[in-house]
Design a protein around this motif. Sequence first.
Motif, PDB file in Angstrom:
ATOM      1  N   THR A 143      15.573   8.259   0.725  1.00 43.84           N
ATOM      2  CA  THR A 143      14.360   8.873   1.287  1.00 43.84           C
ATOM      3  C   THR A 143      14.111   8.214   2.635  1.00 43.84           C
ATOM      4  O   THR A 143      14.559   7.083   2.870  1.00 43.84           O
ATOM      5  CB  THR A 143      13.142   8.635   0.379  1.00 43.84           C
ATOM      6  N   PRO A 144      13.420   8.881   3.537  1.00 45.09           N
ATOM      7  CA  PRO A 144      13.160   8.272   4.844  1.00 45.09           C
ATOM      8  C   PRO A 144      12.256   7.047   4.707  1.00 45.09           C
ATOM      9  O   PRO A 144      11.367   7.014   3.855  1.00 45.09           O
ATOM     10  CB  PRO A 144      12.444   9.384   5.629  1.00 45.09           C
ATOM     11  N   ALA A 145      12.518   6.039   5.540  1.00 45.42           N
ATOM     12  CA  ALA A 145      11.614   4.899   5.585  1.00 45.42           C
ATOM     13  C   ALA A 145      10.308   5.338   6.248  1.00 45.42           C
ATOM     14  O   ALA A 145      10.323   6.164   7.161  1.00 45.42           O
ATOM     15  CB  ALA A 145      12.241   3.767   6.384  1.00 45.42           C
ATOM     16  N   PRO A 146       9.177   4.838   5.795  1.00 42.17           N
ATOM     17  CA  PRO A 146       7.911   5.160   6.462  1.00 42.17           C
ATOM     18  C   PRO A 146       7.970   4.782   7.945  1.00 42.17           C
ATOM     19  O   PRO A 146       8.702   3.865   8.338  1.00 42.17           O
ATOM     20  CB  PRO A 146       6.887   4.297   5.709  1.00 42.17           C
ATOM     21  N   ASP A 147       7.201   5.495   8.756  1.00 43.12           N
ATOM     22  CA  ASP A 147       7.182   5.221  10.191  1.00 43.12           C
ATOM     23  C   ASP A 147       6.850   3.761  10.462  1.00 43.12           C
ATOM     24  O   ASP A 147       5.952   3.186   9.837  1.00 43.12           O
ATOM     25  CB  ASP A 147       6.144   6.113  10.889  1.00 43.12           C
ATOM     26  N   GLY A 148       7.584   3.172  11.388  1.00 46.00           N
ATOM     27  CA  GLY A 148       7.318   1.797  11.786  1.00 46.00           C
ATOM     28  C   GLY A 148       7.982   0.746  10.932  1.00 46.00           C
ATOM     29  O   GLY A 148       7.800  -0.450  11.165  1.00 46.00           O
ATOM     30  N   ILE A 149       8.778   1.176   9.951  1.00 49.85           N
ATOM     31  CA  ILE A 149       9.428   0.232   9.026  1.00 49.85           C
ATOM     32  C   ILE A 149      10.882   0.028   9.407  1.00 49.85           C
ATOM     33  O   ILE A 149      11.625   0.978   9.650  1.00 49.85           O
ATOM     34  CB  ILE A 149       9.337   0.731   7.567  1.00 49.85           C
ATOM     35  N   ALA A 211      12.972  -5.709  -2.069  1.00 49.02           N
ATOM     36  CA  ALA A 211      13.687  -5.274  -3.274  1.00 49.02           C
ATOM     37  C   ALA A 211      15.057  -5.917  -3.222  1.00 49.02           C
ATOM     38  O   ALA A 211      15.719  -5.879  -2.179  1.00 49.02           O
ATOM     39  CB  ALA A 211      13.807  -3.759  -3.346  1.00 49.02           C
ATOM     40  N   GLY A 212      15.474  -6.523  -4.329  1.00 52.30           N
ATOM     41  CA  GLY A 212      16.756  -7.223  -4.328  1.00 52.30           C
ATOM     42  C   GLY A 212      17.587  -6.928  -5.546  1.00 52.30           C
ATOM     43  O   GLY A 212      17.163  -6.226  -6.472  1.00 52.30           O
ATOM     44  N   ARG A 232      -0.144  -4.519  -0.413  1.00 53.21           N
ATOM     45  CA  ARG A 232      -1.150  -3.557  -0.873  1.00 53.21           C
ATOM     46  C   ARG A 232      -1.472  -2.500   0.169  1.00 53.21           C
ATOM     47  O   ARG A 232      -1.638  -1.315  -0.150  1.00 53.21           O
ATOM     48  CB  ARG A 232      -2.423  -4.302  -1.290  1.00 53.21           C
ATOM     49  N   ASP A 233      -1.584  -2.894   1.440  1.00 50.94           N
ATOM     50  CA  ASP A 233      -1.973  -1.915   2.469  1.00 50.94           C
ATOM     51  C   ASP A 233      -0.847  -0.959   2.841  1.00 50.94           C
ATOM     52  O   ASP A 233      -1.050  -0.028   3.620  1.00 50.94           O
ATOM     53  CB  ASP A 233      -2.510  -2.626   3.723  1.00 50.94           C
ATOM     54  N   TRP A 234       0.361  -1.173   2.257  1.00 52.84           N
ATOM     55  CA  TRP A 234       1.466  -0.260   2.512  1.00 52.84           C
ATOM     56  C   TRP A 234       1.837   0.570   1.285  1.00 52.84           C
ATOM     57  O   TRP A 234       2.797   1.343   1.313  1.00 52.84           O
ATOM     58  CB  TRP A 234       2.689  -1.054   2.989  1.00 52.84           C
ATOM     59  N   ARG A 235       1.076   0.440   0.218  1.00 56.28           N
ATOM     60  CA  ARG A 235       1.384   1.218  -0.980  1.00 56.28           C
ATOM     61  C   ARG A 235       0.967   2.676  -0.813  1.00 56.28           C
ATOM     62  O   ARG A 235       0.079   2.991  -0.025  1.00 56.28           O
ATOM     63  CB  ARG A 235       0.701   0.593  -2.201  1.00 56.28           C
ATOM     64  N   LEU A 239       7.228   3.561   0.367  1.00 58.16           N
ATOM     65  CA  LEU A 239       8.063   2.409   0.715  1.00 58.16           C
ATOM     66  C   LEU A 239       8.778   1.837  -0.502  1.00 58.16           C
ATOM     67  O   LEU A 239       9.954   1.458  -0.426  1.00 58.16           O
ATOM     68  CB  LEU A 239       7.216   1.327   1.387  1.00 58.16           C
ATOM     69  N   ALA A 240       8.102   1.769  -1.649  1.00 62.78           N
ATOM     70  CA  ALA A 240       8.728   1.199  -2.849  1.00 62.78           C
ATOM     71  C   ALA A 240       9.945   2.016  -3.273  1.00 62.78           C
ATOM     72  O   ALA A 240      11.009   1.453  -3.581  1.00 62.78           O
ATOM     73  CB  ALA A 240       7.714   1.119  -3.985  1.00 62.78           C
ATOM     74  N   ILE A 241       9.805   3.340  -3.281  1.00 62.51           N
ATOM     75  CA  ILE A 241      10.942   4.161  -3.713  1.00 62.51           C
ATOM     76  C   ILE A 241      12.070   4.092  -2.696  1.00 62.51           C
ATOM     77  O   ILE A 241      13.259   4.093  -3.048  1.00 62.51           O
ATOM     78  CB  ILE A 241      10.487   5.620  -3.984  1.00 62.51           C
ATOM     79  N   HIS A 242      11.727   3.977  -1.409  1.00 68.92           N
ATOM     80  CA  HIS A 242      12.762   3.831  -0.383  1.00 68.92           C
ATOM     81  C   HIS A 242      13.553   2.545  -0.598  1.00 68.92           C
ATOM     82  O   HIS A 242      14.792   2.549  -0.576  1.00 68.92           O
ATOM     83  CB  HIS A 242      12.111   3.826   1.003  1.00 68.92           C
ATOM     84  N   LEU A 243      12.859   1.440  -0.833  1.00 68.55           N
ATOM     85  CA  LEU A 243      13.538   0.164  -1.046  1.00 68.55           C
ATOM     86  C   LEU A 243      14.374   0.183  -2.319  1.00 68.55           C
ATOM     87  O   LEU A 243      15.489  -0.354  -2.360  1.00 68.55           O
ATOM     88  CB  LEU A 243      12.511  -0.965  -1.112  1.00 68.55           C
TER      89      LEU A 243
END
Length: 298
Positions: A143-149, A211-212, A232-235, A239-243
């Motif tokens: 999936t695409p990474a969120p903007d700025g990541i 994520a490792g 928390r402010d990025w949930r 992002l979690a599914i991308h990682l």
Amino acid sequence: MALEISPCVTDDDLEEWRRVRIAVIPYERTQSVAELRADETPERLLVVAREDGVVVGSGMATRSEIGRAGTVIPRVLPEHRRRGHGTALLERLVTHVADLGHPTVRAGADDDGSLAFAARFGFEEVNREVEQTYRIAGPVGSTPAPDGIEVVTAQERPGLWEAAYEGFGLEALADFAVDTPLEVSAERWTQSWLCDPMFLALHEGEVVGCAGLGLDPDQPSRAENGLTAVRRDWRGRGLAIHLKLVTLAWAAEHGIEEVYTWTQDGNAAMRALNERLGYDTTMVGIQLARPLAGLLGH
């Protein structure tokens, strides 16, 4: 026949300790001798139990990362059970916890026999963890990474993981769905919580997600998900599914066929995310605890 329980001192002792763990819980990654050496602390005790020179079991006692408690893990090889070896190991490990001054003893069980053994000594359930497993059948999508990541690995950027402890790390640890808050030092964060590879999501140079994967040299086709967390402010931004997909894609590219993860039963969001990705629930682990007072004469 005499049972001798002795601390692990040599690398041969540690290999025997590993052999017991692999035999008793073959479905989990076991640390290498080098990793066991790197994890040594004054509070940790590893022992091997031998009967007339034959290894019959092993154990570990150390400070728990959950509250003011000690963790005990006695293990006996299946062919040597029901002869009092488990009780002898437990007594040795509990004595170590008592010497450390911890008022509570914690343990775990993921099968009926272990649970019944723990119940005999007054341990009661305090948490549950769910094992979920992803079986890799081909290339993994993304999936695409969120903007700025920007996603990098901790291995590519030395020092990032260590620097992330005070902000990102402490927040991630505080959000574990456990009965008592985790207490993880900066040293333990650096030493024991860093996987290789560990993927880090950066925003303006700061770690906002990770994520490792814990690779298993004893079973190269399997790996364990390490800490997966998002600030928390990025949930809620994907992002979690991308990682998670980044780690699974890496696993697929490196010949890994199965990735498993343990998630707190109370962490409904992560369990749901894993299910969405195609993880199957494969096991339940029960976390147990009881007061030290009154346990085996202590």
